[in-house]
Motif scaffolding. Structure first.
Motif, PDB file in Angstrom:
ATOM      1  N   ILE A 186       0.680  -1.308   0.016  1.00  0.00           N
ATOM      2  CA  ILE A 186       0.012  -0.044   0.016  1.00  0.00           C
ATOM      3  C   ILE A 186       0.755   1.332   0.108  1.00  0.00           C
ATOM      4  N   ILE A 187       0.743   2.148  -0.938  1.00  0.00           N
ATOM      5  CA  ILE A 187       1.445   3.380  -1.152  1.00  0.00           C
ATOM      6  C   ILE A 187       0.451   4.547  -0.452  1.00  0.00           C
ATOM      7  N   THR A 188       1.064   5.214   0.446  1.00  0.00           N
ATOM      8  CA  THR A 188       0.047   6.378   1.091  1.00  0.00           C
ATOM      9  C   THR A 188       0.892   7.716   0.649  1.00  0.00           C
ATOM     10  N   SER A 189       0.106   8.724   1.103  1.00  0.00           N
ATOM     11  CA  SER A 189       0.352  10.161   0.688  1.00  0.00           C
ATOM     12  C   SER A 189       1.454  10.321   2.013  1.00  0.00           C
ATOM     13  N   PRO A 190       2.547  11.016   1.691  1.00  0.00           N
ATOM     14  CA  PRO A 190       3.362  11.275   2.720  1.00  0.00           C
ATOM     15  C   PRO A 190       2.986  12.803   3.681  1.00  0.00           C
ATOM     16  N   GLN A 191       2.006  13.516   3.005  1.00  0.00           N
ATOM     17  CA  GLN A 191       1.479  14.581   3.512  1.00  0.00           C
ATOM     18  C   GLN A 191       0.380  14.891   2.893  1.00  0.00           C
ATOM     19  N   ASN A 192      -0.261  15.984   3.377  1.00  0.00           N
ATOM     20  CA  ASN A 192      -1.468  16.563   2.410  1.00  0.00           C
ATOM     21  C   ASN A 192      -0.880  17.116   1.358  1.00  0.00           C
ATOM     22  N   ALA A 193      -1.499  17.006   0.025  1.00  0.00           N
ATOM     23  CA  ALA A 193      -1.447  17.153  -1.242  1.00  0.00           C
ATOM     24  C   ALA A 193      -2.163  17.364  -2.155  1.00  0.00           C
ATOM     25  N   MET A 194      -2.064  17.763  -3.471  1.00  0.00           N
ATOM     26  CA  MET A 194      -2.754  17.879  -4.529  1.00  0.00           C
ATOM     27  C   MET A 194      -2.155  16.889  -5.568  1.00  0.00           C
ATOM     28  N   VAL A 195      -2.740  15.843  -6.218  1.00  0.00           N
ATOM     29  CA  VAL A 195      -1.948  15.208  -7.329  1.00  0.00           C
ATOM     30  C   VAL A 195      -2.054  15.899  -8.396  1.00  0.00           C
ATOM     31  N   GLU A 196      -0.602  16.058  -8.817  1.00  0.00           N
ATOM     32  CA  GLU A 196      -0.268  17.012  -9.756  1.00  0.00           C
ATOM     33  C   GLU A 196      -0.340  16.280 -11.237  1.00  0.00           C
ATOM     34  N   LYS A 197       0.145  15.128 -11.216  1.00  0.00           N
ATOM     35  CA  LYS A 197       0.434  14.210 -12.405  1.00  0.00           C
ATOM     36  C   LYS A 197       0.264  12.578 -12.005  1.00  0.00           C
ATOM     37  N   VAL A 198      -0.467  11.765 -12.875  1.00  0.00           N
ATOM     38  CA  VAL A 198      -0.415  10.404 -12.543  1.00  0.00           C
ATOM     39  C   VAL A 198       0.431  10.047 -13.900  1.00  0.00           C
ATOM     40  N   HIS A 199       1.508   8.890 -13.432  1.00  0.00           N
ATOM     41  CA  HIS A 199       2.374   8.567 -14.601  1.00  0.00           C
ATOM     42  C   HIS A 199       2.176   6.812 -14.488  1.00  0.00           C
ATOM     43  N   CYS A 200       1.113   6.356 -14.342  1.00  0.00           N
ATOM     44  CA  CYS A 200       0.861   5.053 -14.295  1.00  0.00           C
ATOM     45  C   CYS A 200      -0.727   4.801 -14.255  1.00  0.00           C
ATOM     46  N   LYS A 201      -1.247   3.547 -14.690  1.00  0.00           N
ATOM     47  CA  LYS A 201      -2.496   3.140 -14.785  1.00  0.00           C
ATOM     48  C   LYS A 201      -2.934   1.957 -14.095  1.00  0.00           C
ATOM     49  N   GLU A 202      -4.104   1.744 -13.694  1.00  0.00           N
ATOM     50  CA  GLU A 202      -4.361   0.460 -13.137  1.00  0.00           C
ATOM     51  C   GLU A 202      -4.226  -0.952 -14.052  1.00  0.00           C
ATOM     52  N   GLY A 203      -3.667  -1.846 -13.625  1.00  0.00           N
ATOM     53  CA  GLY A 203      -3.307  -3.143 -14.312  1.00  0.00           C
ATOM     54  C   GLY A 203      -1.952  -3.057 -15.040  1.00  0.00           C
ATOM     55  N   GLU A 204      -1.180  -1.668 -14.988  1.00  0.00           N
ATOM     56  CA  GLU A 204       0.081  -1.506 -15.565  1.00  0.00           C
ATOM     57  C   GLU A 204       0.962  -2.435 -14.643  1.00  0.00           C
ATOM     58  N   VAL A 205       2.037  -2.890 -15.241  1.00  0.00           N
ATOM     59  CA  VAL A 205       3.161  -3.531 -14.572  1.00  0.00           C
ATOM     60  C   VAL A 205       4.329  -2.643 -14.411  1.00  0.00           C
ATOM     61  N   VAL A 206       4.780  -2.191 -13.417  1.00  0.00           N
ATOM     62  CA  VAL A 206       5.931  -1.212 -13.263  1.00  0.00           C
ATOM     63  C   VAL A 206       7.168  -1.654 -12.567  1.00  0.00           C
ATOM     64  N   GLY A 207       8.228  -1.044 -12.909  1.00  0.00           N
ATOM     65  CA  GLY A 207       9.469  -1.611 -12.574  1.00  0.00           C
ATOM     66  C   GLY A 207       9.882  -0.908 -11.100  1.00  0.00           C
ATOM     67  N   GLN A 208      10.710  -1.330 -10.430  1.00  0.00           N
ATOM     68  CA  GLN A 208      11.223  -0.651  -9.206  1.00  0.00           C
ATOM     69  C   GLN A 208      12.007   0.655  -9.656  1.00  0.00           C
ATOM     70  N   GLY A 209      11.431   1.678  -8.937  1.00  0.00           N
ATOM     71  CA  GLY A 209      12.057   3.020  -9.276  1.00  0.00           C
ATOM     72  C   GLY A 209      11.435   3.956 -10.183  1.00  0.00           C
ATOM     73  N   LYS A 210      10.119   3.365 -10.823  1.00  0.00           N
ATOM     74  CA  LYS A 210       9.436   4.043 -11.820  1.00  0.00           C
ATOM     75  C   LYS A 210       8.571   5.236 -11.087  1.00  0.00           C
ATOM     76  N   LEU A 211       8.717   6.152 -11.845  1.00  0.00           N
ATOM     77  CA  LEU A 211       7.608   7.305 -11.150  1.00  0.00           C
ATOM     78  C   LEU A 211       6.274   7.006 -11.412  1.00  0.00           C
TER      79      LEU A 211
END
Length: 129
Positions: A96-121
């Motif tokens: 589970i990846i959580t928000s480190p503090q109160n924020a606005m999501v500026e940009k999403v660089h992934c999508k549901e179902g996508e396989v991502v590598g370690q270190g990917k933004l």
């Protein structure tokens, strides 16, 4: 000591010198090839500064290689500290990846179902003051 395997996983390793293991080691330059329990591992020494430390805290980076199981946010969403942003599944384990503090999501660089590598933004946040 920190070690990195051929899948990009980083390990903190300590050696118990009283432990007896049967394994085959071969050194190739800076890499160590390890044959143990019918598997081959390539181990490299990792510098103290990892790729994760090079990113700002506003950038959410994938800590593991896996599939984006659930993406709970979209661009423009406001999130509170500790809100669940997304979950990543790897080897039947969910992270589970959580928000480190109160924020606005500026940009999403992934999508549901996508396989991502370690270190990917994965996400870029804009912290609220």
């Amino acid at each position: 000591m920190k070690l990195k395997d051929n899948y990009g996983n980083v390990y903190d390793v300590s050696i118990d010198h009283n432990l007896k293991l049967e394994l085959l080691l071969k050194k190739e330059g800076e890499k160590i090839i390890l044959f143990y329990n019918s598997r081959i591992y390539v181990i490299e020494k990792v510098l103290e500064t990892t790729a994760f430390e090079e990113h700002s805290k506003e950038e959410i980076i994938s800590p593991i290689t896996g599939k984006i199981n659930k993406l709970n946010v979209k661009e423009g969403d406001f999130v509170n500290k500790d809100d669940v942003l997304l979950t990543i599944e790897s080897m039947k384990m969910e992270m589970i990846i959580t928000s480190p503090q109160n924020a606005m999501v500026e940009k999403v660089h992934c999508k549901e179902g996508e396989v991502v590598g370690q270190g990917k933004l994965l996400l870029k946040l804009k912290f609220l003051v």
